[in-house]
Design a protein around this motif. Structure first.
Motif, mmCIF file in Angstrom:
data_model
loop_
_atom_site.group_PDB
_atom_site.id
_atom_site.type_symbol
_atom_site.label_atom_id
_atom_site.label_comp_id
_atom_site.label_asym_id
_atom_site.label_seq_id
_atom_site.Cartn_x
_atom_site.Cartn_y
_atom_site.Cartn_z
ATOM 1 N N THR A 131 0.927 -1.211 -0.100
ATOM 2 C CA THR A 131 -0.106 -0.031 0.057
ATOM 3 C C THR A 131 0.919 1.077 0.055
ATOM 4 N N ALA A 132 1.871 1.222 0.763
ATOM 5 C CA ALA A 132 2.865 2.450 1.009
ATOM 6 C C ALA A 132 3.538 2.676 -0.158
ATOM 7 N N SER A 133 4.137 1.564 -0.923
ATOM 8 C CA SER A 133 4.906 1.807 -2.284
ATOM 9 C C SER A 133 3.992 2.087 -3.483
ATOM 10 N N GLU A 134 3.052 1.308 -3.431
ATOM 11 C CA GLU A 134 2.269 1.446 -4.786
ATOM 12 C C GLU A 134 1.316 2.714 -4.812
ATOM 13 N N ASN A 135 1.115 3.316 -3.837
ATOM 14 C CA ASN A 135 0.386 4.656 -3.804
ATOM 15 C C ASN A 135 1.251 5.861 -3.829
ATOM 16 N N TYR A 136 2.594 5.575 -4.081
ATOM 17 C CA TYR A 136 3.780 6.765 -4.120
ATOM 18 C C TYR A 136 3.507 7.505 -5.496
ATOM 19 N N SER A 137 3.438 8.822 -5.322
ATOM 20 C CA SER A 137 3.271 9.657 -6.351
ATOM 21 C C SER A 137 4.588 10.620 -6.618
ATOM 22 N N HIS A 138 5.175 10.350 -7.557
ATOM 23 C CA HIS A 138 6.567 11.272 -7.797
ATOM 24 C C HIS A 138 6.380 12.655 -8.143
ATOM 25 N N GLU A 139 7.479 13.417 -6.993
ATOM 26 C CA GLU A 139 7.525 15.024 -7.518
ATOM 27 C C GLU A 139 8.695 14.791 -7.834
ATOM 28 N N THR A 140 8.932 15.703 -9.029
ATOM 29 C CA THR A 140 10.429 16.093 -9.442
ATOM 30 C C THR A 140 11.301 16.899 -8.395
ATOM 31 N N SER A 141 12.352 16.591 -8.416
ATOM 32 C CA SER A 141 13.255 17.098 -7.362
ATOM 33 C C SER A 141 14.676 17.602 -8.153
ATOM 34 N N ILE A 142 15.453 18.020 -7.209
ATOM 35 C CA ILE A 142 16.800 18.322 -7.708
ATOM 36 C C ILE A 142 17.504 16.943 -8.089
ATOM 37 N N ARG A 143 18.213 17.005 -9.082
ATOM 38 C CA ARG A 143 19.224 15.603 -9.154
ATOM 39 C C ARG A 143 19.886 15.422 -8.010
ATOM 40 N N LEU A 144 20.254 14.514 -7.619
ATOM 41 C CA LEU A 144 20.985 14.025 -6.537
ATOM 42 C C LEU A 144 22.498 14.383 -6.668
ATOM 43 N N PRO A 145 23.314 14.929 -6.026
ATOM 44 C CA PRO A 145 24.538 15.195 -6.113
ATOM 45 C C PRO A 145 25.399 14.138 -5.542
ATOM 46 N N ILE A 146 25.095 12.840 -5.985
ATOM 47 C CA ILE A 146 25.642 11.351 -5.358
ATOM 48 C C ILE A 146 25.548 10.401 -6.393
ATOM 49 N N GLN A 147 26.611 9.767 -6.317
ATOM 50 C CA GLN A 147 26.483 8.582 -7.616
ATOM 51 C C GLN A 147 25.641 7.432 -7.282
ATOM 52 N N VAL A 148 25.029 6.801 -8.322
ATOM 53 C CA VAL A 148 24.258 5.895 -8.027
ATOM 54 C C VAL A 148 24.424 4.741 -8.962
ATOM 55 N N THR A 149 24.205 3.451 -8.272
ATOM 56 C CA THR A 149 24.315 2.192 -9.029
ATOM 57 C C THR A 149 23.013 1.655 -8.989
ATOM 58 N N VAL A 150 22.709 1.086 -10.218
ATOM 59 C CA VAL A 150 21.236 0.309 -10.029
ATOM 60 C C VAL A 150 21.357 -1.243 -10.584
ATOM 61 N N VAL A 151 21.147 -2.032 -9.958
ATOM 62 C CA VAL A 151 21.257 -3.517 -10.109
ATOM 63 C C VAL A 151 19.612 -4.079 -10.601
ATOM 64 N N THR A 152 19.464 -4.675 -11.683
ATOM 65 C CA THR A 152 18.324 -5.583 -11.794
ATOM 66 C C THR A 152 18.517 -6.994 -12.308
ATOM 67 N N GLY A 153 17.581 -7.724 -12.240
ATOM 68 C CA GLY A 153 17.556 -8.932 -12.529
ATOM 69 C C GLY A 153 17.136 -9.047 -13.921
ATOM 70 N N THR A 154 17.578 -10.163 -14.745
ATOM 71 C CA THR A 154 17.244 -10.273 -16.154
ATOM 72 C C THR A 154 15.763 -10.712 -16.421
ATOM 73 N N GLU A 155 15.157 -11.208 -15.511
ATOM 74 C CA GLU A 155 14.029 -12.083 -15.543
ATOM 75 C C GLU A 155 12.910 -11.123 -14.811
ATOM 76 N N GLU A 156 13.275 -9.854 -14.219
ATOM 77 C CA GLU A 156 12.317 -8.918 -13.543
ATOM 78 C C GLU A 156 11.311 -8.261 -14.524
ATOM 79 N N ASP A 157 10.105 -8.106 -13.797
ATOM 80 C CA ASP A 157 8.950 -7.417 -14.516
ATOM 81 C C ASP A 157 9.243 -5.788 -14.670
#
Length: 237
Positions: free
Chosen positions: A161-187
């Motif tokens: 309920t918490a995550s699926e009702n999230y509504s994104h609001e545009t913000s400043i780009r983070l001054p931080i480096q980001v790494t994103v890892v996903t699975g090849t069979e994810e939806d």
């Protein structure tokens, strides 16, 4: 060698015990600190929260209490990744010391529209259980235990309920480096994953590992190797 603290945020249904497989592979210079959400694990006596902002505020207060001279990074999987991102936004906005890196797995960028077919918190019990089976993150014993299902169902519903009702609001780009890892069979579509490009002032590093949503457990060693390499190269050398 100096140590760095890695704050870890659990996925939906998870607790402070959820990342034991990753912790088992951690090198000495990384201090794993797995945080706990209300209503499960070590905080089982508290009420569950189905509002994402309340969870973000809760995690933010836990991290602020532990900030000091020691450098730190943040990691979150799935719902934990969304909370991690929002917590970092709050840290930046409030002027706290930045994390050295943000690691995310199993989640698309927050600006990607949340698909209606992912409204899991609205499913009846049977359909919800079938959905969880598709994640391939729980063993056969879980689905054969009425006691475990009764325990986890309200936790999962609150988290979804918490995550699926999230509504994104545009913000400043983070001054931080980001790494994103996903699975090849994810939806997750390529567009949903690459939406993270909008959230960092740096080029986002992307990595894919074989498997579905909980690939992180099959590749715990590889995940920790990635943490170690990035944090060693960018923070400690």
């Amino acid at each position: 060698m100096n140590r760095i603290r890695l704050f870890c945020l659990p996925f939906a249904g998870g607790s402070k015990y959820s990342y034991r497989d990753l912790q088992a592979h951690a090198p000495d210079f990384i201090e794993f600190v797995v945080l706990e959400y209300p209503g499960r694990g070590a905080r089982i006596s508290e009420n569950l929260k189905d509002d994402l902002q309340i969870l973000v505020d809760d995690v933010l207060s836990q991290i602020i209490c532990k900030l000091g001279e020691q450098p730190y990074a943040i990691y979150g999987h799935s719902m934990g990744g969304l909370i991690a991102y929002l917590v970092v936004r709050e840290l930046v906005a409030k002027g706290y010391p930045y994390p050295q890196h943000l690691f995310l797995s199993g989640i698309g960028g927050p600006s990607a529209a949340f698909r209606e077919d992912k409204k899991r918190h609205l499913l009846d019990r049977g359909a919800l259980i079938e959905e969880i089976k598709g994640f391939q993150g729980s063993g056969k014993d879980f689905f054969e235990s009425e006691e475990l299902i009764n325990y986890y169902e309200p936790i999962l519903r609150a988290d979804f309920t918490a995550s699926e009702n999230y509504s994104h609001e545009t913000s400043i780009r983070l001054p931080i480096q980001v790494t994103v890892v996903t699975g090849t069979e994810e939806d997750l579509t390529k567009e949903e994953i690459s939406a993270w490009d909008k959230e960092s002032a740096f080029n986002v590093a992307y990595k894919r590992l074989p498997g579905g949503h909980f690939f992180i457990f099959k590749y715990a060693h590889e995940m920790v190797q990635m943490f170690s390499r990035v944090l060693h190269e960018r923070v400690l050398v």
